[in-house]
Design an enzyme around this catalytic site. Structure first.
Site, short mmCIF file in Angstrom:
data_model
loop_
_atom_site.label_atom_id
_atom_site.label_comp_id
_atom_site.label_asym_id
_atom_site.label_seq_id
_atom_site.Cartn_x
_atom_site.Cartn_y
_atom_site.Cartn_z
N GLU A 99 14.99 -3.62 1.23
CA GLU A 99 14.17 -2.52 1.74
C GLU A 99 12.85 -2.56 1.00
O GLU A 99 12.83 -2.66 -0.23
CB GLU A 99 14.84 -1.17 1.47
CG GLU A 99 16.00 -0.85 2.37
CD GLU A 99 16.56 0.55 2.12
OE1 GLU A 99 16.15 1.24 1.15
OE2 GLU A 99 17.42 0.96 2.90
N ARG A 121 21.99 -17.71 3.79
CA ARG A 121 21.14 -17.54 4.97
C ARG A 121 19.73 -17.08 4.61
O ARG A 121 18.82 -17.19 5.41
CB ARG A 121 21.74 -16.50 5.92
CG ARG A 121 23.13 -16.87 6.41
CD ARG A 121 23.79 -15.69 7.09
NE ARG A 121 23.96 -14.60 6.10
CZ ARG A 121 24.05 -13.32 6.42
NH1 ARG A 121 23.99 -12.92 7.66
NH2 ARG A 121 24.21 -12.40 5.47
N HIS A 125 -8.58 -0.22 -7.99
CA HIS A 125 -7.54 -1.24 -7.80
C HIS A 125 -8.16 -2.60 -7.55
O HIS A 125 -9.20 -2.71 -6.89
CB HIS A 125 -6.65 -0.84 -6.62
CG HIS A 125 -5.66 -1.88 -6.25
ND1 HIS A 125 -5.84 -2.72 -5.16
CD2 HIS A 125 -4.51 -2.26 -6.84
CE1 HIS A 125 -4.81 -3.55 -5.10
NE2 HIS A 125 -3.99 -3.30 -6.09
N TYR A 129 -0.24 -3.86 1.80
CA TYR A 129 -0.18 -2.55 1.16
C TYR A 129 -0.27 -1.40 2.15
O TYR A 129 -0.90 -1.50 3.19
CB TYR A 129 -1.25 -2.41 0.08
CG TYR A 129 -2.68 -2.67 0.49
CD1 TYR A 129 -3.58 -1.62 0.62
CD2 TYR A 129 -3.14 -3.96 0.70
CE1 TYR A 129 -4.90 -1.84 0.97
CE2 TYR A 129 -4.46 -4.19 1.05
CZ TYR A 129 -5.33 -3.13 1.19
OH TYR A 129 -6.64 -3.36 1.54
N GLN A 177 -1.82 4.09 6.90
CA GLN A 177 -2.41 2.80 7.26
C GLN A 177 -1.74 1.70 6.45
O GLN A 177 -1.49 1.86 5.26
CB GLN A 177 -3.92 2.85 6.94
CG GLN A 177 -4.68 1.60 7.28
CD GLN A 177 -6.18 1.77 7.04
OE1 GLN A 177 -6.74 2.85 7.19
NE2 GLN A 177 -6.83 0.69 6.65
N ASP A 178 -1.45 0.58 7.11
CA ASP A 178 -0.95 -0.62 6.44
C ASP A 178 -2.01 -1.71 6.56
O ASP A 178 -2.62 -1.87 7.62
CB ASP A 178 0.34 -1.12 7.09
CG ASP A 178 1.56 -0.31 6.70
OD1 ASP A 178 1.41 0.74 6.06
OD2 ASP A 178 2.68 -0.72 7.06
N ASN A 179 -2.20 -2.47 5.48
CA ASN A 179 -3.18 -3.56 5.46
C ASN A 179 -2.51 -4.83 4.96
O ASN A 179 -1.53 -4.77 4.21
CB ASN A 179 -4.36 -3.21 4.53
CG ASN A 179 -5.12 -1.99 4.98
OD1 ASN A 179 -5.31 -1.76 6.17
ND2 ASN A 179 -5.56 -1.19 4.04
N LYS A 233 -2.04 3.56 -2.98
CA LYS A 233 -1.65 2.29 -2.38
C LYS A 233 -0.30 1.83 -2.92
O LYS A 233 -0.08 1.81 -4.13
CB LYS A 233 -2.69 1.20 -2.69
CG LYS A 233 -4.06 1.48 -2.10
CD LYS A 233 -5.08 0.44 -2.51
CE LYS A 233 -6.44 0.75 -1.93
NZ LYS A 233 -7.45 -0.21 -2.38
N LYS A 253 -20.13 -7.94 -2.32
CA LYS A 253 -19.99 -6.54 -2.70
C LYS A 253 -19.45 -6.42 -4.12
O LYS A 253 -19.96 -5.64 -4.93
CB LYS A 253 -19.08 -5.82 -1.71
CG LYS A 253 -18.78 -4.38 -2.08
CD LYS A 253 -17.84 -3.74 -1.08
CE LYS A 253 -16.46 -4.34 -1.23
NZ LYS A 253 -15.45 -3.76 -0.37
N GLU A 299 -16.44 3.99 -0.06
CA GLU A 299 -15.91 2.94 -0.92
C GLU A 299 -16.87 2.64 -2.07
O GLU A 299 -18.08 2.61 -1.90
CB GLU A 299 -15.65 1.66 -0.12
CG GLU A 299 -14.95 0.61 -0.94
CD GLU A 299 -14.58 -0.63 -0.14
OE1 GLU A 299 -13.58 -1.25 -0.49
OE2 GLU A 299 -15.30 -0.97 0.82
#
Length: 180
Positions: A28, A23, A117, A130, A46-48, A70, A166, A141
């Protein structure tokens, strides 16, 4: 999940246990208690999610204030993911580790605060997801040049990478603000 510290031991490769049958599969992708036991007590806020095409290189990014840890993974395609230790007090300062992350291998990489990163897209497209330990703060930044000869990341390039404006303006590690 299997947690394997890399040659810079604060960066951890995480291999989830995948349960599959005719299937499809189940795994996880995060479990707080397990993560705390094997990595540390971090809280994600925060999730991106990003999508990029082949040859895109994003990074090397970090936030000098509000540094982000991250937990990264690829949900579609393949990337070469890199973490650079920019903690001046670390015995691994200026060193890097890299791993291939893909939808196929389902591996994840923990990149702690204090690291720059970046990733390079090796497949036709890749979707990258992430979790972050602090909020995005564009005013803090910073970017280190992806091909800084002092760091000497061995990117698996098959052509000149495509950079954002950038990232094309990034500076070398020797000129960058770093962590103590």
């Amino acid at each position: 999940m299997k947690y394997t510290p890399l040659s810079i031991p604060d960066v951890v490769l995480i291999k989830p246990q995948v349960f599959g049958d005719h299937r499809g599969f189940f795994l996880e992708t995060f479990r707080q208690d397990d993560f705390e036991t094997h990595v540390g007590n971090y809280h994600f806020v925060q999730d991106n999610h990003s999508k990029s095409t082949k040859g895109i290189l994003r990074g090397l990014h970090y936030q000098i204030k509000q540094p982000q840890g991250k937990l990264v993974r690829v949900t579609s395609g393949t990337v070469f993911d890199v973490a650079v230790d920019i903690r001046k007090s670390s015995p691994w300062f200026g060193q890097w580790v890299g791993e291939i992350l893909s939808a196929e291998n389902k591996n994840m990489l923990w990149v702690p605060p204090g690291f720059a990163h970046g990733f390079y897209v090796m497949s036709d497209e890749a979707e990258f997801s992430y979790k972050c330990t602090d909020y995005y703060a564009p005013q803090h930044e910073r970017s280190i040049l992806w091909n800084d000869s002092d760091i000497a990341v061995d990117w698996p390039l098959d052509k000149e990478p495509v950079l954002s404006a950038k990232d094309a303006q990034a500076i070398t590690l020797v000129s960058a603000e770093v962590f103590k």
